[in-house]
Design an enzyme around this catalytic site. Sequence first.
Site, PDB file in Angstrom:
ATOM      1  N   HIS A  55       0.839  -1.210   0.000  1.00 31.00           N
ATOM      2  CA  HIS A  55       0.000   0.000   0.000  1.00 31.00           C
ATOM      3  C   HIS A  55       0.872   1.258   0.000  1.00 31.00           C
ATOM      4  O   HIS A  55       0.623   2.207  -0.743  1.00 31.00           O
ATOM      5  CB  HIS A  55      -0.896   0.036   1.247  1.00 31.00           C
ATOM      6  CG  HIS A  55      -1.947  -1.024   1.297  1.00 31.00           C
ATOM      7  ND1 HIS A  55      -2.153  -1.833   2.395  1.00 31.00           N
ATOM      8  CD2 HIS A  55      -2.871  -1.407   0.379  1.00 31.00           C
ATOM      9  CE1 HIS A  55      -3.152  -2.655   2.162  1.00 31.00           C
ATOM     10  NE2 HIS A  55      -3.605  -2.428   0.935  1.00 31.00           N
ATOM     11  N   ARG A  73      -1.841  -6.621  -8.525  1.00 30.56           N
ATOM     12  CA  ARG A  73      -0.741  -7.509  -8.155  1.00 30.56           C
ATOM     13  C   ARG A  73      -0.583  -8.660  -9.134  1.00 30.56           C
ATOM     14  O   ARG A  73       0.491  -8.964  -9.580  1.00 30.56           O
ATOM     15  CB  ARG A  73      -0.979  -8.084  -6.749  1.00 30.56           C
ATOM     16  CG  ARG A  73      -0.704  -7.100  -5.661  1.00 30.56           C
ATOM     17  CD  ARG A  73      -1.329  -7.522  -4.373  1.00 30.56           C
ATOM     18  NE  ARG A  73      -2.779  -7.423  -4.469  1.00 30.56           N
ATOM     19  CZ  ARG A  73      -3.598  -7.526  -3.453  1.00 30.56           C
ATOM     20  NH1 ARG A  73      -3.124  -7.799  -2.254  1.00 30.56           N
ATOM     21  NH2 ARG A  73      -4.888  -7.386  -3.614  1.00 30.56           N
TER      22      ARG A  73
HETATM   23  P1  ADP Z   1      -9.608  -4.031  -0.896  1.00 32.44           P
HETATM   24  O1  ADP Z   1     -10.296  -4.819   0.164  1.00 32.44           O
HETATM   25  O2  ADP Z   1     -10.394  -2.873  -1.430  1.00 32.44           O
HETATM   26  O3  ADP Z   1      -8.933  -4.826  -1.998  1.00 32.44           O
HETATM   27  P2  ADP Z   1      -6.954  -3.644   0.157  1.00 32.44           P
HETATM   28  O4  ADP Z   1      -6.585  -2.851   1.355  1.00 32.44           O
HETATM   29  O5  ADP Z   1      -6.688  -5.102   0.194  1.00 32.44           O
HETATM   30  O6  ADP Z   1      -8.470  -3.297  -0.083  1.00 32.44           O
HETATM   31  O7  ADP Z   1      -6.233  -3.041  -1.131  1.00 32.44           O
HETATM   32  C1  ADP Z   1      -6.433  -1.731  -1.540  1.00 32.44           C
HETATM   33  C2  ADP Z   1      -5.792  -1.539  -2.894  1.00 32.44           C
HETATM   34  O8  ADP Z   1      -4.376  -1.687  -2.784  1.00 32.44           O
HETATM   35  C3  ADP Z   1      -6.236  -2.556  -3.938  1.00 32.44           C
HETATM   36  O9  ADP Z   1      -6.303  -1.918  -5.207  1.00 32.44           O
HETATM   37  C4  ADP Z   1      -5.128  -3.576  -3.936  1.00 32.44           C
HETATM   38  O10 ADP Z   1      -5.014  -4.230  -5.190  1.00 32.44           O
HETATM   39  C5  ADP Z   1      -3.926  -2.688  -3.677  1.00 32.44           C
HETATM   40  N1  ADP Z   1      -2.856  -3.456  -3.056  1.00 32.44           N
HETATM   41  C6  ADP Z   1      -2.920  -4.234  -1.960  1.00 32.44           C
HETATM   42  N2  ADP Z   1      -1.725  -4.815  -1.713  1.00 32.44           N
HETATM   43  C7  ADP Z   1      -0.882  -4.381  -2.685  1.00 32.44           C
HETATM   44  C8  ADP Z   1       0.488  -4.644  -3.015  1.00 32.44           C
HETATM   45  N3  ADP Z   1       1.224  -5.498  -2.297  1.00 32.44           N
HETATM   46  N4  ADP Z   1       1.019  -4.022  -4.078  1.00 32.44           N
HETATM   47  C9  ADP Z   1       0.253  -3.203  -4.830  1.00 32.44           C
HETATM   48  N5  ADP Z   1      -1.047  -2.931  -4.599  1.00 32.44           N
HETATM   49  C10 ADP Z   1      -1.619  -3.511  -3.542  1.00 32.44           C
END
Ligand code: ADP
Length: 176
Positions: free
Chosen positions: A20, A104
């Site tokens: 994130h 991802r």
């Molecule tokens: P959600 O439940 O909306 O998917 P997350 O907190 O899991 O919420 O993720 C928020 C955003 O950040 C999503 O677009 C997700 O794909 C992206 N994201 C999560 N982990 C990573 C990562 N390791 N690298 C890049 N983007 C990520």
Amino acid sequence: MSTPRTAVYPGSFDPPTVGHLDILARALHSTAFDNIVIAIVRNPNKKSLFTIDERAAMLREAFEANPALHDALNAGRLQIDAFEGLLVSYAKAQRATAIIRGLRAVSDYEYELQMAHMNRRLFPGAETLFFMARDEYSYVSSRLTKEVAFMGGDVRGLVPENVYAALMAKVRDAGV
Ligand code: ADP
């Protein structure tokens, strides 16, 4: 003065991971937006480990250790907020012109594609922009990090240091 270009970065952030933070730093560096609002989804139907306030506090504390994010927070380019309900309603209220999401793996793609199409139909004023996950973080997810931590695996480095401490405290509280 031209209207500021605001992007919303929605997510659960339960808890925030290095993935994130990487997306945020890169989105800020891209200078595609003037402001980014991190919008923590309040979903009463989804069981979460951390409260919204805990997640917001963890993000703020994690930014302290990252000069670019810290500066952006202090300059008001980065904000942390929470919302419930339709993302597009929130984005509209924020006068956002972009929605940031991370990709991802192919497994993310199908869901994200559907959401991006649906959101554009509901609110054509905001374009969904995707940032490809850095390869070394492409397997990092909040869900897997929690699962591994609760089973006793080492998740240091997958989440910011302060988040690691908070996660370990939850593991201890659960008596695991
Ligand atoms: P959600 O439940 O909306 O998917 P997350 O907190 O899991 O919420 O993720 C928020 C955003 O950040 C999503 O677009 C997700 O794909 C992206 N994201 C999560 N982990 C990573 C990562 N390791 N690298 C890049 N983007 C990520």
